[in-house]
Design an enzyme around this catalytic site. Structure first.
Site, PDB file in Angstrom:
ATOM      1  N   ASN A 117      23.386  41.947  32.980  1.00 20.68           N
ATOM      2  CA  ASN A 117      24.128  42.304  34.195  1.00 20.68           C
ATOM      3  C   ASN A 117      25.374  41.442  34.390  1.00 20.68           C
ATOM      4  O   ASN A 117      26.320  41.855  35.049  1.00 20.68           O
ATOM      5  CB  ASN A 117      23.168  42.171  35.394  1.00 20.68           C
TER       6      ASN A 117
ATOM      7  N   ILE B  70      26.380  33.287  29.062  1.00 22.35           N
ATOM      8  CA  ILE B  70      25.924  34.212  28.004  1.00 22.35           C
ATOM      9  C   ILE B  70      26.835  34.154  26.774  1.00 22.35           C
ATOM     10  O   ILE B  70      26.490  34.684  25.733  1.00 22.35           O
ATOM     11  CB  ILE B  70      25.825  35.676  28.518  1.00 22.35           C
TER      12      ILE B  70
ATOM     13  N   LYS C 159      34.033  47.686  29.697  1.00 18.69           N
ATOM     14  CA  LYS C 159      32.841  48.473  30.037  1.00 18.69           C
ATOM     15  C   LYS C 159      32.663  49.655  29.078  1.00 18.69           C
ATOM     16  O   LYS C 159      31.530  50.074  28.798  1.00 18.69           O
ATOM     17  CB  LYS C 159      32.900  48.927  31.498  1.00 18.69           C
TER      18      LYS C 159
ATOM     19  N   TYR D 281      39.014  45.644  32.376  1.00 18.50           N
ATOM     20  CA  TYR D 281      37.629  45.912  32.805  1.00 18.50           C
ATOM     21  C   TYR D 281      37.132  47.234  32.206  1.00 18.50           C
ATOM     22  O   TYR D 281      36.027  47.304  31.657  1.00 18.50           O
ATOM     23  CB  TYR D 281      37.592  45.950  34.333  1.00 18.50           C
TER      24      TYR D 281
ATOM     25  N   ASP E 102      22.411  32.445  35.339  1.00 15.48           N
ATOM     26  CA  ASP E 102      23.788  32.597  35.817  1.00 15.48           C
ATOM     27  C   ASP E 102      24.612  31.408  35.331  1.00 15.48           C
ATOM     28  O   ASP E 102      24.080  30.324  35.116  1.00 15.48           O
ATOM     29  CB  ASP E 102      23.849  32.687  37.349  1.00 15.48           C
TER      30      ASP E 102
HETATM   31  N1  LIG Z   1      29.938  45.800  42.390  1.00 11.85           N
HETATM   32  C1  LIG Z   1      30.371  46.942  41.896  1.00 11.85           C
HETATM   33  O1  LIG Z   1      30.970  47.765  42.596  1.00 11.85           O
HETATM   34  C2  LIG Z   1      30.102  47.275  40.453  1.00 11.85           C
HETATM   35  C3  LIG Z   1      30.458  48.543  40.012  1.00 11.85           C
HETATM   36  C4  LIG Z   1      30.225  48.882  38.691  1.00 11.85           C
HETATM   37  C5  LIG Z   1      29.641  47.966  37.834  1.00 11.85           C
HETATM   38  N2  LIG Z   1      29.315  46.733  38.275  1.00 11.85           N
HETATM   39  C6  LIG Z   1      28.695  45.819  37.313  1.00 11.85           C
HETATM   40  O2  LIG Z   1      27.480  45.335  37.836  1.00 11.85           O
HETATM   41  C7  LIG Z   1      27.248  43.998  37.371  1.00 11.85           C
HETATM   42  C8  LIG Z   1      27.030  43.057  38.536  1.00 11.85           C
HETATM   43  O3  LIG Z   1      28.112  43.173  39.425  1.00 11.85           O
HETATM   44  P1  LIG Z   1      28.159  42.415  40.832  1.00 11.85           P
HETATM   45  O4  LIG Z   1      29.004  43.231  41.703  1.00 11.85           O
HETATM   46  O5  LIG Z   1      26.795  42.018  41.274  1.00 11.85           O
HETATM   47  O6  LIG Z   1      29.018  41.118  40.392  1.00 11.85           O
HETATM   48  P2  LIG Z   1      29.061  39.646  40.941  1.00 11.85           P
HETATM   49  O7  LIG Z   1      30.388  39.078  40.574  1.00 11.85           O
HETATM   50  O8  LIG Z   1      28.623  39.583  42.361  1.00 11.85           O
HETATM   51  O9  LIG Z   1      27.916  38.957  40.032  1.00 11.85           O
HETATM   52  C9  LIG Z   1      28.111  38.735  38.672  1.00 11.85           C
HETATM   53  C10 LIG Z   1      27.372  37.450  38.312  1.00 11.85           C
HETATM   54  O10 LIG Z   1      27.567  37.210  36.903  1.00 11.85           O
HETATM   55  C11 LIG Z   1      27.749  35.819  36.732  1.00 11.85           C
HETATM   56  N3  LIG Z   1      28.438  35.549  35.475  1.00 11.85           N
HETATM   57  C12 LIG Z   1      29.764  35.733  35.199  1.00 11.85           C
HETATM   58  N4  LIG Z   1      30.030  35.300  33.961  1.00 11.85           N
HETATM   59  C13 LIG Z   1      28.866  34.841  33.432  1.00 11.85           C
HETATM   60  C14 LIG Z   1      28.511  34.260  32.184  1.00 11.85           C
HETATM   61  N5  LIG Z   1      29.429  34.046  31.237  1.00 11.85           N
HETATM   62  N6  LIG Z   1      27.215  33.921  31.975  1.00 11.85           N
HETATM   63  C15 LIG Z   1      26.283  34.106  32.932  1.00 11.85           C
HETATM   64  N7  LIG Z   1      26.569  34.635  34.149  1.00 11.85           N
HETATM   65  C16 LIG Z   1      27.846  34.992  34.389  1.00 11.85           C
HETATM   66  C17 LIG Z   1      28.578  35.395  37.945  1.00 11.85           C
HETATM   67  O11 LIG Z   1      28.515  33.992  38.167  1.00 11.85           O
HETATM   68  C18 LIG Z   1      27.948  36.223  39.051  1.00 11.85           C
HETATM   69  O12 LIG Z   1      26.907  35.524  39.713  1.00 11.85           O
HETATM   70  C19 LIG Z   1      28.468  43.652  36.501  1.00 11.85           C
HETATM   71  O13 LIG Z   1      28.165  43.939  35.154  1.00 11.85           O
HETATM   72  C20 LIG Z   1      29.528  44.594  37.023  1.00 11.85           C
HETATM   73  O14 LIG Z   1      30.543  44.819  36.078  1.00 11.85           O
HETATM   74  C21 LIG Z   1      29.536  46.359  39.574  1.00 11.85           C
END
Ligand SMILES: NC(=O)c1ccc[n+]([C@@H]2O[C@H](COP(=O)([O-])OP(=O)(O)OC[C@H]3O[C@@H](n4cnc5c(N)ncnc54)[C@H](O)[C@@H]3O)[C@@H](O)[C@H]2O)c1
Length: 243
Positions: free
Chosen positions: A84, A62, A150, A146, A35
């Site tokens: 992720n 990343i 995606k 976004y 992370d």
């Molecule tokens: N929560 C939802 O409703 C939802 C819906 C559809 C898709 N998603 C996708 O699921 C995935 C996870 O979502 P979430 O809700 O757990 O998000 P979140 O924001 O809780 O977690 C995302 C994590 O990614 C980390 N991150 C951000 N930029 C980064 C980087 N450059 N390098 C390394 N780490 C980095 C953040 O610090 C965070 O801990 C994402 O790809 C999101 O787009 C989430």
């Protein structure tokens, strides 16, 4: 004893990434949790270790090619990469800035590309890459950067699946719908209710539901499947259902 397969999970500090890390540990992987934020990554990884889980953690963006390359080169092997990590925020089309667009694209698409390219160099036949996209790639209100990022993740998944098939590396994606994480909780309560009302199930999914889909594509038992998108969204992608 057979050596454990190694899986990297990005964005593993919280939310879906943390749930995926826990699930892959249960499934027998050694999980490398990555992370960009040290907190709560270190705390959650330590708690998992204390409970006997086979995990380690690295603070890394990343998007940082040099750091990503050095990190991956230092691993003893690499069997699974779960892409992720992503960033998200709301914004109406006439209010979003060019910076919103560039930042989301840089992390969600270019970052996924960078770590996947470095990972693929280390991977052998039978390795798996799982990208976390979003049902939002289809459309959604006030989400232009976004949605675009995606849709880019889906395109990248399919392109990588074709290019890496010759080397026996499988690449698939999960498209989650509404999931109850910080990302979802960052929306106003009114917006949360509006979105839940659009779900045929009238429910919001849990991170563990997505971890379950990730586990399917990450499993060494899942063979002969590549370039596929598994949508886990309470049926929302079928359209609105009135009842
Ligand atoms: N929560 C939802 O409703 C939802 C819906 C559809 C898709 N998603 C996708 O699921 C995935 C996870 O979502 P979430 O809700 O757990 O998000 P979140 O924001 O809780 O977690 C995302 C994590 O990614 C980390 N991150 C951000 N930029 C980064 C980087 N450059 N390098 C390394 N780490 C980095 C953040 O610090 C965070 O801990 C994402 O790809 C999101 O787009 C989430």
């Amino acid at each position: 004893m057979q050596e454990k397969e190694i899986a990297i999970v990005t964005g593993a500090g919280r939310g879906i990434g943390l749930a995926a890390a826990k699930r892959l540990v249960e499934d027998g992987f050694h999980v490398v949790m990555v992370d960009v934020k040290a907190d709560p990554l270190a705390e959650n990884a330590e708690a998992l270790k204390q409970s006997g889980a086979s995990v380690e953690h690295h603070v890394l963006s990343i998007t940082d090619r040099e750091a990503v390359a050095a990190f991956i080169a230092a691993l003893p092997r690499l069997d699974v990469l779960v892409n992720n990590a992503a960033v998200f925020w709301d914004g109406k089309f006439d209010e979003i800035t060019e910076d919103d667009f560039r930042t989301m694209y840089d992390v969600n698409v270019v970052g996924t590309f960078v770590i996947s390219q470095e990972a693929a160099k280390r991977m052998e036949r039978g390795a798996r890459i799982v990208n976390v996209a979003s049902r939002a790639y289809l459309a959604g209100y006030a989400h232009a950067p976004y949605i675009t990022s995606k849709a880019g993740t889906i395109g990248l998944t399919r392109a990588m699946a074709i290019d890496l098939a010759a080397r026996g590396i499988l690449v698939n994606a999960i498209a989650p719908g509404l999931i109850e994480t910080e990302m979802f909780r960052s929306l106003t309560p009114e917006r949360q209710q509006q979105l839940i009302a659009l779900q045929p199930t009238r429910d919001v999914g849990q991170p563990e539901d997505i971890a379950n889909g990730i586990a399917f594509f990450a499993s060494p038992r899942t063979k002969n499947v590549t370039g596929q998108i598994l949508t886990l969204d309470g049926g929302r992608s079928m359209g609105i259902s009135l009842y």
